[in-house]
Structure formats: structure tokens, C-alpha cells
Design a protein around this motif. Sequence first.
Motif, PDB file in Angstrom:
ATOM      1  N   GLN A 276       0.834  -1.205   0.000  1.00  0.00           N
ATOM      2  CA  GLN A 276       0.000   0.000   0.000  1.00  0.00           C
ATOM      3  C   GLN A 276       0.870   1.256   0.000  1.00  0.00           C
ATOM      4  OE1 GLN A 276      -3.028  -0.255   3.139  1.00  0.00           O
ATOM      5  NE2 GLN A 276      -3.128  -2.460   2.795  1.00  0.00           N
ATOM      6  N   ASP A 277       2.001   1.193   0.687  1.00  0.00           N
ATOM      7  CA  ASP A 277       2.921   2.333   0.684  1.00  0.00           C
ATOM      8  C   ASP A 277       3.496   2.584  -0.704  1.00  0.00           C
ATOM      9  OD1 ASP A 277       2.552   2.840   3.356  1.00  0.00           O
ATOM     10  OD2 ASP A 277       4.314   1.703   4.011  1.00  0.00           O
ATOM     11  N   GLU A 278       3.453   1.550  -1.557  1.00  0.00           N
ATOM     12  CA  GLU A 278       3.933   1.690  -2.933  1.00  0.00           C
ATOM     13  C   GLU A 278       2.823   2.124  -3.887  1.00  0.00           C
ATOM     14  OE1 GLU A 278       5.760  -1.986  -4.045  1.00  0.00           O
ATOM     15  OE2 GLU A 278       7.121  -2.002  -2.325  1.00  0.00           O
ATOM     16  N   GLY A 279       1.619   2.341  -3.342  1.00  0.00           N
ATOM     17  CA  GLY A 279       0.541   2.887  -4.159  1.00  0.00           C
ATOM     18  C   GLY A 279      -0.651   1.979  -4.392  1.00  0.00           C
ATOM     19  N   LEU A 280      -0.592   0.713  -3.942  1.00  0.00           N
ATOM     20  CA  LEU A 280      -1.725  -0.189  -4.144  1.00  0.00           C
ATOM     21  C   LEU A 280      -2.791   0.049  -3.078  1.00  0.00           C
ATOM     22  CD1 LEU A 280      -0.004  -3.597  -4.994  1.00  0.00           C
ATOM     23  CD2 LEU A 280      -0.829  -1.829  -6.556  1.00  0.00           C
ATOM     24  N   ASP A 281      -4.067  -0.224  -3.418  1.00  0.00           N
ATOM     25  CA  ASP A 281      -5.093  -0.182  -2.377  1.00  0.00           C
ATOM     26  C   ASP A 281      -5.094  -1.518  -1.634  1.00  0.00           C
ATOM     27  OD1 ASP A 281      -6.768  -2.097  -3.673  1.00  0.00           O
ATOM     28  OD2 ASP A 281      -7.756  -0.524  -4.826  1.00  0.00           O
ATOM     29  N   THR A 282      -5.893  -1.610  -0.569  1.00  0.00           N
ATOM     30  CA  THR A 282      -5.834  -2.782   0.304  1.00  0.00           C
ATOM     31  C   THR A 282      -6.245  -4.062  -0.417  1.00  0.00           C
ATOM     32  OG1 THR A 282      -6.634  -3.713   2.385  1.00  0.00           O
ATOM     33  CG2 THR A 282      -8.168  -2.314   1.185  1.00  0.00           C
ATOM     34  N   ILE A 283      -7.195  -3.970  -1.346  1.00  0.00           N
ATOM     35  CA  ILE A 283      -7.659  -5.167  -2.054  1.00  0.00           C
ATOM     36  C   ILE A 283      -6.599  -5.654  -3.032  1.00  0.00           C
ATOM     37  CG2 ILE A 283      -9.446  -6.092  -3.570  1.00  0.00           C
ATOM     38  CD1 ILE A 283     -11.296  -3.882  -2.400  1.00  0.00           C
ATOM     39  N   ASP A 284      -6.036  -4.746  -3.811  1.00  0.00           N
ATOM     40  CA  ASP A 284      -4.995  -5.129  -4.765  1.00  0.00           C
ATOM     41  C   ASP A 284      -3.756  -5.655  -4.052  1.00  0.00           C
ATOM     42  OD1 ASP A 284      -6.574  -4.464  -6.907  1.00  0.00           O
ATOM     43  OD2 ASP A 284      -5.746  -2.439  -7.126  1.00  0.00           O
ATOM     44  N   ALA A 285      -3.423  -5.068  -2.909  1.00  0.00           N
ATOM     45  CA  ALA A 285      -2.251  -5.524  -2.160  1.00  0.00           C
ATOM     46  C   ALA A 285      -2.445  -6.960  -1.684  1.00  0.00           C
ATOM     47  CB  ALA A 285      -1.995  -4.600  -0.979  1.00  0.00           C
ATOM     48  N   ASP A 286      -3.635  -7.263  -1.177  1.00  0.00           N
ATOM     49  CA  ASP A 286      -3.919  -8.635  -0.749  1.00  0.00           C
ATOM     50  C   ASP A 286      -3.834  -9.607  -1.920  1.00  0.00           C
ATOM     51  OD1 ASP A 286      -4.287  -7.722   1.804  1.00  0.00           O
ATOM     52  OD2 ASP A 286      -6.463  -7.953   1.830  1.00  0.00           O
ATOM     53  N   GLN A 287      -4.284  -9.179  -3.085  1.00  0.00           N
ATOM     54  CA  GLN A 287      -4.251 -10.051  -4.257  1.00  0.00           C
ATOM     55  C   GLN A 287      -2.818 -10.333  -4.694  1.00  0.00           C
ATOM     56  OE1 GLN A 287      -5.608  -8.622  -8.217  1.00  0.00           O
ATOM     57  NE2 GLN A 287      -7.017 -10.365  -8.184  1.00  0.00           N
ATOM     58  N   VAL A 288      -1.947  -9.331  -4.633  1.00  0.00           N
ATOM     59  CA  VAL A 288      -0.542  -9.534  -4.994  1.00  0.00           C
ATOM     60  C   VAL A 288       0.078 -10.614  -4.107  1.00  0.00           C
ATOM     61  CG1 VAL A 288       1.749  -8.477  -4.928  1.00  0.00           C
ATOM     62  CG2 VAL A 288      -0.156  -7.264  -5.998  1.00  0.00           C
ATOM     63  N   ILE A 289      -0.257 -10.608  -2.821  1.00  0.00           N
ATOM     64  CA  ILE A 289       0.275 -11.607  -1.898  1.00  0.00           C
ATOM     65  C   ILE A 289      -0.344 -12.976  -2.173  1.00  0.00           C
ATOM     66  CG2 ILE A 289       0.529 -12.217   0.544  1.00  0.00           C
ATOM     67  CD1 ILE A 289       0.294  -9.234   1.158  1.00  0.00           C
ATOM     68  N   GLY A 290      -1.568 -12.989  -2.715  1.00  0.00           N
ATOM     69  CA  GLY A 290      -2.197 -14.260  -3.057  1.00  0.00           C
ATOM     70  C   GLY A 290      -3.535 -14.523  -2.409  1.00  0.00           C
ATOM     71  N   PHE A 291      -4.151 -13.476  -1.818  1.00  0.00           N
ATOM     72  CA  PHE A 291      -5.403 -13.665  -1.091  1.00  0.00           C
ATOM     73  C   PHE A 291      -6.569 -12.971  -1.795  1.00  0.00           C
ATOM     74  CE2 PHE A 291      -2.148 -14.035   2.246  1.00  0.00           C
ATOM     75  CZ  PHE A 291      -2.539 -15.217   2.855  1.00  0.00           C
ATOM     76  N   SER A 292      -7.776 -13.408  -1.428  1.00  0.00           N
ATOM     77  CA  SER A 292      -8.988 -12.746  -1.900  1.00  0.00           C
ATOM     78  C   SER A 292      -9.221 -11.488  -1.066  1.00  0.00           C
ATOM     79  CB  SER A 292     -10.188 -13.689  -1.773  1.00  0.00           C
ATOM     80  OG  SER A 292     -10.508 -13.902  -0.396  1.00  0.00           O
ATOM     81  N   LYS A 293     -10.292 -10.759  -1.366  1.00  0.00           N
ATOM     82  CA  LYS A 293     -10.585  -9.523  -0.637  1.00  0.00           C
ATOM     83  C   LYS A 293     -10.985  -9.792   0.813  1.00  0.00           C
ATOM     84  CE  LYS A 293     -15.431  -9.373  -2.140  1.00  0.00           C
ATOM     85  NZ  LYS A 293     -16.429  -8.649  -2.932  1.00  0.00           N
ATOM     86  N   ASP A 294     -11.399 -11.017   1.136  1.00  0.00           N
ATOM     87  CA  ASP A 294     -11.815 -11.335   2.501  1.00  0.00           C
ATOM     88  C   ASP A 294     -11.693 -12.835   2.725  1.00  0.00           C
ATOM     89  OD1 ASP A 294     -13.014 -11.525   5.029  1.00  0.00           O
ATOM     90  OD2 ASP A 294     -14.478  -9.969   4.577  1.00  0.00           O
ATOM     91  N   GLU A 295     -10.859 -13.231   3.677  1.00  0.00           N
ATOM     92  CA  GLU A 295     -10.602 -14.648   3.949  1.00  0.00           C
ATOM     93  C   GLU A 295     -11.259 -15.115   5.252  1.00  0.00           C
ATOM     94  OE1 GLU A 295      -8.799 -16.852   2.124  1.00  0.00           O
ATOM     95  OE2 GLU A 295      -8.191 -15.436   0.549  1.00  0.00           O
ATOM     96  N   ARG A 296     -12.139 -14.309   5.829  1.00  0.00           N
ATOM     97  CA  ARG A 296     -12.701 -14.656   7.134  1.00  0.00           C
ATOM     98  C   ARG A 296     -13.770 -15.743   7.033  1.00  0.00           C
ATOM     99  NH1 ARG A 296     -13.617  -8.470   9.069  1.00  0.00           N
ATOM    100  NH2 ARG A 296     -14.227  -8.359   6.875  1.00  0.00           N
ATOM    101  N   ASP A 297     -13.923 -16.486   8.136  1.00  0.00           N
ATOM    102  CA  ASP A 297     -14.908 -17.562   8.231  1.00  0.00           C
ATOM    103  C   ASP A 297     -15.764 -17.301   9.462  1.00  0.00           C
ATOM    104  OD1 ASP A 297     -16.335 -19.929   8.602  1.00  0.00           O
ATOM    105  OD2 ASP A 297     -14.712 -21.185   7.835  1.00  0.00           O
ATOM    106  N   TYR A 298     -17.025 -16.933   9.242  1.00  0.00           N
ATOM    107  CA  TYR A 298     -17.878 -16.542  10.371  1.00  0.00           C
ATOM    108  C   TYR A 298     -18.582 -17.717  11.043  1.00  0.00           C
ATOM    109  CZ  TYR A 298     -17.065 -11.725   9.019  1.00  0.00           C
ATOM    110  OH  TYR A 298     -16.467 -10.523   8.745  1.00  0.00           O
ATOM    111  N   ARG A 299     -18.268 -18.938  10.611  1.00  0.00           N
ATOM    112  CA  ARG A 299     -18.809 -20.085  11.339  1.00  0.00           C
ATOM    113  C   ARG A 299     -18.259 -20.121  12.765  1.00  0.00           C
ATOM    114  NH1 ARG A 299     -17.596 -24.639   6.864  1.00  0.00           N
ATOM    115  NH2 ARG A 299     -15.839 -23.209   6.508  1.00  0.00           N
TER     116      ARG A 299
END
Length: 381
Positions: A276-299
Motif C-alpha cells: 500500500q505504501d507503494e501505491g496499491l489499495d488494500t484489495i490489490d495488495a492482498d491479491q498480490v500476496i495471493g489472497f482474496s478480498k476477505d478470507e474470514r470464516d464466520y462459522r
Amino acid sequence: MRQAERAIFDLRRGMPVLLRDDAGDTLIAPIEGFGTAALEEARALAGSAPALVLSRHRLASLGVDVSDVSATQHFDSAQAPGFPLLTQFALGRSSAMPKAPRLAPVPSSAAERAGLLLMRHAQLVPAALAFAVGAGQADAVVQHLAEGSLLVVKVASAIELCESGPGQLKRVSDARVPLANLGDSRFVLFREEDGVREHVAIVLGERENWADAVPVRVHSSCLTGDIFGSQRCDCGAQLRNSLAAICSMGGGVLLYLAQEGRGIGLANKLRAYRLQDEGLDTIDADQVIGFSKDERDYRIAQQMLDDLGIQRIELLTNNPEKVSALRKAGIDVVSRRALYGQLNDHNQHYLRTNRVLKISGSPSVSSPLGKIDFENRPLSP
């Protein structure tokens, strides 16, 4: 299943594990915590060059679309890249990618897919090194297994562990905890079956004074915001405001879930911060690392509320997607009440990104205060 749970801890220590099915043996190793020497040892044991297993989100950030949860890049044995280049393929931004070798991944085998799922379950970087064990290496593998230096796990067990959710929570302990300006509360600690994560229910007020639809806040942990007052998010303000709101409503419960960074873990959240410090937003930054926009499990939340004997709730949140997610997990969300965070120069971009992401949800859940205008309210993570 127990062997698969043990594998999580080996992977978090940077150690490879052996995944086994009818197709043969595959040595799976994490990118995180591994290194050049470990790579050469794994390659010698398996008798093959490493393949790189990447999530579909990571591949999408590199301009490669796949339909499954993962795909695998194989390399020519004589020209297999070293560990630094493999790490670059797993974590680097597309603009910094080398021109060769060019990524052309193929569908992952069951063992490779299981390996990637284990990395995600362990909250490691969602990338795996996979070494197909050659026929001539059977004796060496047997020796490592006999010495206890290598753990063998059935592929089916690994997939079952990762895809079955958090497993049965165990209620471990509870105690009275007086909170500043809020009076007495009771902290009830729950531990996931595999022992990796612990979650806390903060019970406020007397049960007999609670509303029929119990006020509940489902709050994902945020070390930087909740404890240290980071201004990159509004989590700390949301936490404090929700506790005060629950008390003002006669009491209820705040579920404090160990799902840092929308479920990606603290280490990966900090990696995302750097992007994000390099200019990406939080969603794009997570995707670069390999994650979706939300990995939580509310079960997890559903199990905690069941244990506390709570069937109907009024949810304290600004996020309509959280209402849908909790209902999908089996929780009877009767109504929703908005919360307010604090806007500052550091979290404006973050909150705008969340707002764009979440206003697509329908504000169909009514609140005693009326419908909420999502367009004009910053939304919490």
C-alpha cells in the motif's frame, strides 16, 4: 486428520511435509521460512526440481487467469530457478517480474492443491514448493520418516482439514474483567480444534437485562489499530465505540475473532501495508500476496454464540456483507445498527476502498435508527 494438523506447525517452522495419495508422494514446502539450503536439501531428497504452486488471486495479479483455487508452474530440471527468483514469482509485483522464465501454469495435482490449502490454513504466504518424489528416492524418504525428521500426511486428510472450516471450538476458560468506563465484563476464551487460533467473547452487562435480540459486535482482531492506535484503519475506534454502544443498550456480546487482516494474518497484513505504501489499495495488495478480498470464516462466530446460548442478535456493523455472511453461517440477524469510526489523513484511501467494495451489498436489514446511507458513511473492515 491429526497428522494434517501437525503438518501446520511443521510448515510454520519452515519445514517440508510429505503429502501422499494414489498418484505418489509429493514433498511440499513453504516459501515463507524456507531458503536456498533448504531448497537444495528438498530437491536432493525428492530427486526432482521444484514446481511452484500459486493461488488464483496471485496469478490474477500477474495477468494469468485460472478457474481453480491454484495452478502450478513447472520448470525444466536443468534450468529451475533458485530460491530468490521463486520468492519473486510468489510475492513480487508484476512490474518487477523477470521476463524469463515466463509463467505458464497448468492445473495443480491434488497434492499440490492440498499443499497450497495448508499454507493458507497456516496463515503463511499462499505459495508452495512442490517436489515430486522420484521412484529411486523411496529408501531415503522411508529413512527420514523413520527418523521423525519428515511428516507424512494423506492428501485427502489435508484437504478435509482445510476445507471443513475451523472445526469444533473448545471453550477453554473465562474470568471477570473490569473495563475502564464500562464496568464489569466477562471474557470467555475459545480455542480452535487444531490449536492454531484463539477467540474471545466479551460479555457485557447482566443477561436478564439484555434485549431479546442481543446486541452483538463481531470484531476481527487488529493488533495495529486496536492496541497501538494505528491511523491506517478505524478498527480501534470501532472496537471502543461498539463496546460503549453495547453497554448503552443494556449489555450484550462482542466477539473478538483472531482473523487479523480479514483473515490473512498479521505477517501478511504487514506485507500488504508495504505494498500500500507503494501505491496499491488494500484489495490489490492482498491479491498480490495471493489472497482474496476477505478470507474470514464466520462459522466461528456462530459456534461461539451457540455456546453462549444466544439465538437472535442485533448486529453492530456498517458492513452489509457481514450481515449476509453471518446469516449464511446460521446466525439469526434480526436487525443491524451502524457504528462510526474516525476519518484521518492516513485511513481515507483505505476507507474509500472499503466503501466501494461494500456498498454493492443491499441495505435490506433494517435498524431501529432507520436505513443506513452506505454511500456517505465510511465502512469498517
